[in-house]
Write an enzyme that holds these catalytic residues in place. Structure first.
Site, mmCIF file in Angstrom:
data_model
loop_
_atom_site.group_PDB
_atom_site.id
_atom_site.type_symbol
_atom_site.label_atom_id
_atom_site.label_comp_id
_atom_site.label_asym_id
_atom_site.label_seq_id
_atom_site.Cartn_x
_atom_site.Cartn_y
_atom_site.Cartn_z
ATOM 1 N N ARG A 1 14.090 1.764 1.412
ATOM 2 C CA ARG A 1 13.850 1.275 2.776
ATOM 3 C C ARG A 1 14.316 -0.171 2.955
ATOM 4 O O ARG A 1 14.826 -0.539 4.013
ATOM 5 C CB ARG A 1 12.352 1.373 3.113
ATOM 6 C CG ARG A 1 11.898 2.800 3.336
ATOM 7 C CD ARG A 1 10.402 2.900 3.550
ATOM 8 N NE ARG A 1 10.028 4.252 3.937
ATOM 9 C CZ ARG A 1 8.792 4.639 4.183
ATOM 10 N NH1 ARG A 1 7.798 3.780 4.072
ATOM 11 N NH2 ARG A 1 8.532 5.874 4.550
ATOM 12 N N LYS B 1 -0.044 18.631 2.312
ATOM 13 C CA LYS B 1 -0.412 18.726 3.735
ATOM 14 C C LYS B 1 0.368 19.805 4.471
ATOM 15 O O LYS B 1 1.462 19.569 4.954
ATOM 16 C CB LYS B 1 -0.150 17.383 4.427
ATOM 17 C CG LYS B 1 -1.087 16.271 4.024
ATOM 18 C CD LYS B 1 -0.775 15.053 4.870
ATOM 19 C CE LYS B 1 -1.266 13.785 4.230
ATOM 20 N NZ LYS B 1 -0.714 12.608 4.877
ATOM 21 N N GLY C 1 8.496 9.937 0.154
ATOM 22 C CA GLY C 1 8.367 9.064 -1.013
ATOM 23 C C GLY C 1 8.307 9.795 -2.342
ATOM 24 O O GLY C 1 8.951 9.387 -3.309
ATOM 25 N N GLY D 1 7.163 11.978 6.880
ATOM 26 C CA GLY D 1 6.566 12.505 8.115
ATOM 27 C C GLY D 1 7.477 12.312 9.309
ATOM 28 O O GLY D 1 7.614 13.198 10.159
#
Length: 400
Positions: free
Chosen positions: A39, A203, A358, A381
């Site tokens: 990033r 998730k 990540g 996400g």
């Protein structure tokens, strides 16, 4: 989309103060070392462009989840040495992101100077659409630049409310432009088939809509990790009490469509542990015969083989999420094997591969094959949200 949205090339930053929203929420180890600086590296071209123009830069970012409480643990001062080294100039730091001390620091900036403000999330107002906080952040800047793709799916002050205050003096940075280009390329008819999407992690709630969307787009959807187990439970009609009604409905719809298409591939076997700290308490079993009180921690060897068969014949691949609890070496084989295989086939057969999130990037780095992937997305996400909606709240606001 890319033709309409303004980017940093549409502005000359000479003598201007640019408020640049970056996403420096980078992963760090127990010793404070950055384990993946993707990033940061991706944001450098935007910063350099503004410096080259002769502009002044105020960088804003969040880090971790301090819940509005300032602490040394979540301070982003640790970024100063790496930024100074990459930019080959002394990057300044300010111990807050709003207030009189910040104003004084900004007032003293000279053309080409870079100032990093403290963690935005030290203020609870950042995680809301707070007008007062947003005004304080924005009042001395001339141009707003959003280069924080990984956070642009969030309805936060620095992403949504701050840019509204700049009217037509707002744009995206090169990192954001790169993300939009590559994800649009994946979504377009230019994607070579077979298209394979590999999803893992815990998730399922954040990925179920993506599966629903892509069952009509992809040729194969490989599902591993914890999120695969509700599918297996629904197929076998076992242990479904823990699955909420909304999720059951979505999985039922997906499985109904899959009967005709047969594109969803689930694990066949699984690595289990009764005691995660005891290597003697590990076994591999069929996904349909898991004994009680044993924890599912990785996909098994047959599952890896099945996933490899699909990956080998793919021409476009998108991967997000680990296959198990890969941070423990005993349960990392599934994730690391997938990372290595995607890397190998990208180089060997010149396929187009995108990896985001990540954990997935970390696995690639561990396997020393991160540079073989066609495109590394800086958002997990955010990437999934963009694929679902073809935009993000932080991108839409730049148009208005």
């Amino acid at each position: 989309m890319m033709n309409k949205i303004k980017d940093v090339n549409d502005f000359n930053f000479k003598n201007k103060i640019a408020l640049v929203r970056v996403d420096f929420n980078v992963p760090i180890d127990n010793y404070g070392n950055i384990t993946d600086d993707t990033r940061i590296k991706y944001s450098i071209p935007t910063i350099k462009k503004i410096i080259y123009d002769g502009g002044k830069i105020v960088l804003i970012s969040h880090f971790g989840r301090p819940k509005g409480i300032p602490s040394k643990k979540y301070s982003i001062k640790f970024l100063i040495p790496i930024l100074s080294k990459i930019l080959k100039r002394s990057v300044q730091f300010c111990e807050n992101c709003i207030g009189k001390y910040v104003e004084e620091k900004i007032f003293k900036l000279k053309n080409g100077d870079v100032l990093l403000l403290e963690n935005l999330r030290f203020h609870k107002s950042e995680e809301k659409e707070d007008n007062k906080f947003s005004f304080e952040l924005s009042k001395y800047a001339d141009i707003y630049v959003n280069d924080a793709f990984g956070t642009s799916h969030r309805i936060h002050s620095s992403i949504i409310t701050v840019p509204k205050l700049f009217k037509n003096k707002k744009c995206i940075g090169f990192l954001m432009k790169k993300e939009i280009y590559n994800l649009d390329k994946f979504l377009s008819k230019r994607s070579k088939k077979p298209i394979t999407i590999i999803l893992g992690g815990a998730k399922i709630s954040s990925k179920i809509n993506v599966i629903e969307k892509f069952i009509d787009f992809a040729n194969y959807i490989l599902i591993g990790g914890k999120m695969s187990y509700p599918f297996i439970s629904m197929i076998n009609n076992k242990n479904t009490d823990d699955i909420n009604i909304k999720l059951k409905k979505s999985i039922t719809n997906i499985l109904y469509k899959n009967k005709k298409k047969n594109i969803i591939i689930l694990p066949e076997d699984v690595v289990l542990s009764k005691n995660i700290n005891n290597i003697n308490h590990i076994k591999i079993t069929s996904i349909n015969s898991i004994p009680k009180k044993w924890e599912k921690l990785d996909i098994g060897p047959n599952s890896i083989t099945n996933f490899f068969k699909i990956i080998n014949k793919s021409k476009t691949i998108l991967w997000n999420g680990p296959m198990g609890k890969f941070e423990i070496p005993k349960f990392s084989r599934g994730t690391m094997s997938i990372a290595k295989k995607i890397s190998e086939i990208t180089i060997k057969k010149n396929i187009y591969s995108i990896v985001g999130g990540g954990d997935s990037l970390y696995a690639l780095k561990q396997q020393k094959c991160i540079n073989n992937i066609s495109y590394l997305s800086t958002g997990g996400g955010a990437m999934l949200e963009y694929l679902k909606n073809k935009t993000l709240p932080g991108i839409k606001i730049i148009y208005s």
